[in-house]
Design a protein around this motif. Structure first.
Motif, PDB file in Angstrom:
ATOM      1  N   GLU A   1       3.969   3.512  -9.161  1.00  0.00           N
ATOM      2  CA  GLU A   1       3.691   2.624 -10.280  1.00  0.00           C
ATOM      3  C   GLU A   1       2.663   1.580  -9.859  1.00  0.00           C
ATOM      4  N   LEU A   2       1.627   1.429 -10.653  1.00  0.00           N
ATOM      5  CA  LEU A   2       0.658   0.351 -10.474  1.00  0.00           C
ATOM      6  C   LEU A   2       0.932  -0.689 -11.546  1.00  0.00           C
ATOM      7  N   ARG A   3       1.152  -1.936 -11.123  1.00  0.00           N
ATOM      8  CA  ARG A   3       1.487  -3.001 -12.065  1.00  0.00           C
ATOM      9  C   ARG A   3       0.422  -4.090 -12.044  1.00  0.00           C
ATOM     10  N   ASN A   4      -0.244  -4.259 -13.176  1.00  0.00           N
ATOM     11  CA  ASN A   4      -1.233  -5.337 -13.343  1.00  0.00           C
ATOM     12  C   ASN A   4      -2.165  -5.410 -12.139  1.00  0.00           C
ATOM     13  N   LEU A   5      -2.679  -4.267 -11.755  1.00  0.00           N
ATOM     14  CA  LEU A   5      -3.433  -4.158 -10.504  1.00  0.00           C
ATOM     15  C   LEU A   5      -4.925  -4.367 -10.739  1.00  0.00           C
ATOM     16  N   THR A   6      -5.507  -5.177  -9.867  1.00  0.00           N
ATOM     17  CA  THR A   6      -6.949  -5.432  -9.889  1.00  0.00           C
ATOM     18  C   THR A   6      -7.518  -5.162  -8.505  1.00  0.00           C
ATOM     19  N   PHE A   7      -8.633  -4.415  -8.480  1.00  0.00           N
ATOM     20  CA  PHE A   7      -9.299  -4.130  -7.207  1.00  0.00           C
ATOM     21  C   PHE A   7     -10.793  -4.024  -7.448  1.00  0.00           C
TER      22      PHE A   7
ATOM     23  N   LEU B   1       0.017   1.638 -14.686  1.00  0.00           N
ATOM     24  CA  LEU B   1       0.270   3.051 -14.949  1.00  0.00           C
ATOM     25  C   LEU B   1       1.474   3.503 -14.131  1.00  0.00           C
ATOM     26  N   THR B   2       2.098   4.577 -14.585  1.00  0.00           N
ATOM     27  CA  THR B   2       3.246   5.139 -13.878  1.00  0.00           C
ATOM     28  C   THR B   2       3.037   6.618 -13.637  1.00  0.00           C
ATOM     29  N   VAL B   3       3.578   7.093 -12.521  1.00  0.00           N
ATOM     30  CA  VAL B   3       3.547   8.508 -12.160  1.00  0.00           C
ATOM     31  C   VAL B   3       4.989   8.989 -12.082  1.00  0.00           C
ATOM     32  N   PRO B   4       5.452   9.750 -13.076  1.00  0.00           N
ATOM     33  CA  PRO B   4       6.860  10.173 -13.094  1.00  0.00           C
ATOM     34  C   PRO B   4       7.172  11.184 -12.001  1.00  0.00           C
ATOM     35  N   ARG B   5       8.396  11.147 -11.518  1.00  0.00           N
ATOM     36  CA  ARG B   5       8.836  12.068 -10.476  1.00  0.00           C
ATOM     37  C   ARG B   5       8.862  13.507 -10.994  1.00  0.00           C
ATOM     38  N   GLY B   6       8.494  14.427 -10.106  1.00  0.00           N
ATOM     39  CA  GLY B   6       8.601  15.838 -10.416  1.00  0.00           C
ATOM     40  C   GLY B   6       7.545  16.367 -11.355  1.00  0.00           C
TER      41      GLY B   6
ATOM     42  N   ILE C   1      -2.723   3.875  -3.247  1.00  0.00           N
ATOM     43  CA  ILE C   1      -1.375   4.411  -3.068  1.00  0.00           C
ATOM     44  C   ILE C   1      -1.112   4.725  -1.606  1.00  0.00           C
ATOM     45  N   GLY C   2      -2.127   5.254  -0.909  1.00  0.00           N
ATOM     46  CA  GLY C   2      -1.975   5.573   0.499  1.00  0.00           C
ATOM     47  C   GLY C   2      -2.078   4.374   1.427  1.00  0.00           C
TER      48      GLY C   2
ATOM     49  N   GLY D   1      -1.801  -7.846  -8.213  1.00  0.00           N
ATOM     50  CA  GLY D   1      -0.885  -6.843  -8.723  1.00  0.00           C
ATOM     51  C   GLY D   1      -0.168  -6.091  -7.620  1.00  0.00           C
ATOM     52  N   GLN D   2       0.555  -5.041  -8.024  1.00  0.00           N
ATOM     53  CA  GLN D   2       1.389  -4.281  -7.101  1.00  0.00           C
ATOM     54  C   GLN D   2       1.066  -2.796  -7.148  1.00  0.00           C
ATOM     55  N   THR D   3       1.220  -2.140  -5.983  1.00  0.00           N
ATOM     56  CA  THR D   3       1.165  -0.691  -5.872  1.00  0.00           C
ATOM     57  C   THR D   3       2.525  -0.250  -5.347  1.00  0.00           C
ATOM     58  N   LEU D   4       3.379   0.235  -6.225  1.00  0.00           N
ATOM     59  CA  LEU D   4       4.748   0.572  -5.850  1.00  0.00           C
ATOM     60  C   LEU D   4       4.885   2.057  -5.550  1.00  0.00           C
ATOM     61  N   PHE D   5       5.495   2.351  -4.403  1.00  0.00           N
ATOM     62  CA  PHE D   5       5.864   3.722  -4.043  1.00  0.00           C
ATOM     63  C   PHE D   5       7.365   3.745  -3.838  1.00  0.00           C
TER      64      PHE D   5
END
Length: 278
Positions: free
Chosen positions: A11-17, A30-35, A55-56, A64-68
Motif C-alpha cells: 500500500e502506498l499512502r499519500n506518497l510523494t517522490f 494505491l493498494t495491491v491486493p494479496r493473491g 517498494i523494494g 507518505g508511506q510505502t507499506l509492505f
C-alpha cells in the motif's frame, strides 16, 4: 482468511517522490491486493519503475508511506529492509542474468546468498523452479546461448527461487516475439495462482497485460489517472487514459513538445513556404 477480505500486501499512502525540483509521484495512494496480479501502466517516465524501487526500498519517499505487509519500508533500518526484501522477487527488464554463470547457477544465486541450504537441496530447488518455467533441460547453458524469451524465463525462475510473497516484473514483455510474449504472460498468471503470489507487472503491452491482470493502475503526470479492472480502465472516459488505451498519437500527451510558435521560429514569410511544402 480469504484474499478478498485480507489487508493489501502493498500500500502506498499519500506518497510523494521526486528528483530535486522534478516531481515523479505527487501524493498518490494505491493498494495491491494479496493473491492478485496488478498492472502498473502509463506513458514512459510516468513513475512506474519508481514505484517498484520504492517498494523494494532502493528509493525512499519524501512524504507518505510505502507499506509492505503493514510495515513502512520508508523508515526501515537495514536489517528489517533486507528481511522484507527476502519476501520479494524481482524480474528486471531484459532479465539481467549474470553472464558468467550458467542457468543453474543464476537461479541458485539467491538461495546461496540468503540461505544455508546444502548444495544438493539447492540443486533440487533450482531444477524445480526451472521445471516450472519449462527450462529444466537448459540448466547447463550459459546466458549467451539463450534466446530472449528463454532468458526472461530463467530470470523468472530466479525471481521465485526463494518462494517470495510478492513478485515485481519490470517490462517483462519488452523485446519478445509474439510466441515468447504469450508464454511469459501465461507463466506470470499461472505462477501467481499456483504459488499464491501477489504480482505487480509494469508493462506497455496492453493486450497481454489486460488479459492477465486483475487490477490496472494507470499513472500519469504524477497522479493516478485510472484504477480498476481491465474492462473498467479500457472504457475510462478520462482523455489521457483514452489516448493511452487506444494508442492515439495526439491528446493530453502532445505530439509536439512545447516550444516557440512556428511564427516565432520561422517568421511569417518562411512560415508560408513551410506550410506549402508540408
Amino acid at each position: 482468511m480469504s484474499t478478498e477480505n485480507a489487508s493489501p500486501l502493498v500500500e502506498l499512502r499519500n506518497l510523494t517522490f521526486g528528483y530535486g525540483e522534478r516531481a515523479i509521484l505527487d501524493n498518490i495512494t494505491l493498494t495491491v491486493p494479496r493473491g492478485k496480479v496488478t498492472a502498473l501502466m502509463g506513458a514512459s517516465g510516468g513513475g512506474k519503475t519508481t514505484v517498484l524501487r520504492l517498494i523494494g526500498g532502493q528509493l525512499r519517499a519524501q512524504k507518505g508511506q510505502t507499506l509492505f505487509d503493514g510495515q513502512d519500508i520508508t523508515v526501515m533500518r537495514a536489517e528489517a529492509l533486507y528481511a522484507a526484501r527476502r519476501r520479494m522477487g524481482m524480474l528486471f527488464q531484459f532479465g539481467a542474468l549474470f553472464t558468467d554463470m550458467s542457468v543453474l547457477d543464476n537461479v541458485a544465486f539467491p538461495l546461496r546468498e540468503h540461505t544455508n541450504l546444502p548444495e544438493a537441496l539447492v540443486r533440487d530447488i533450482v531444477l524445480m523452479k526451472l521445471n516450472a518455467v519449462g527450462l529444466r533441460g537448459a540448466r547447463d547453458l550459459m546466458p549467451s546461448e539463450l534466446s530472449g524469451g528463454m532468458a526472461r524465463r530463467v530470470a523468472l525462475a530466479r525471481a521465485i527461487a526463494l518462494d517470495p510473497e510478492l513478485v515485481m516484473y519490470d517490462e517483462p514483455f519488452a523485446g519478445l516475439d509474439p510466441i515468447s510474449l504469450g508464454t511469459a504472460a501465461r507463466l506470470i498468471r499461472q505462477l501467481n495462482d499456483a504459488m499464491g503470489l501477489t504480482s505487480i507487472v509494469v508493462s506497455h503491452d496492453l493486450d497481454e497485460t489486460f488479459h492477465i491482470a486483475d487490477q490496472v493502475i494507470v499513472l500519469a503526470n504524477g497522479k493516478i489517472a485510472a484504477q480498476g479492472t481491465p474492462d473498467e480502465v479500457r472504457h475510462s472516459e478520462d482523455p489521457l487514459v483514452k489516448q493511452f488505451v487506444n494508442a492515439l498519437p495526439d491528446g493530453p500527451v502532445r505530439f509536439h513538445h512545447p516550444g516557440p510558435s512556428l511564427e516565432e521560429d520561422f517568421g511569417n514569410g518562411d512560415l508560408a513556404g513551410l506550410k506549402e511544402r508540408a
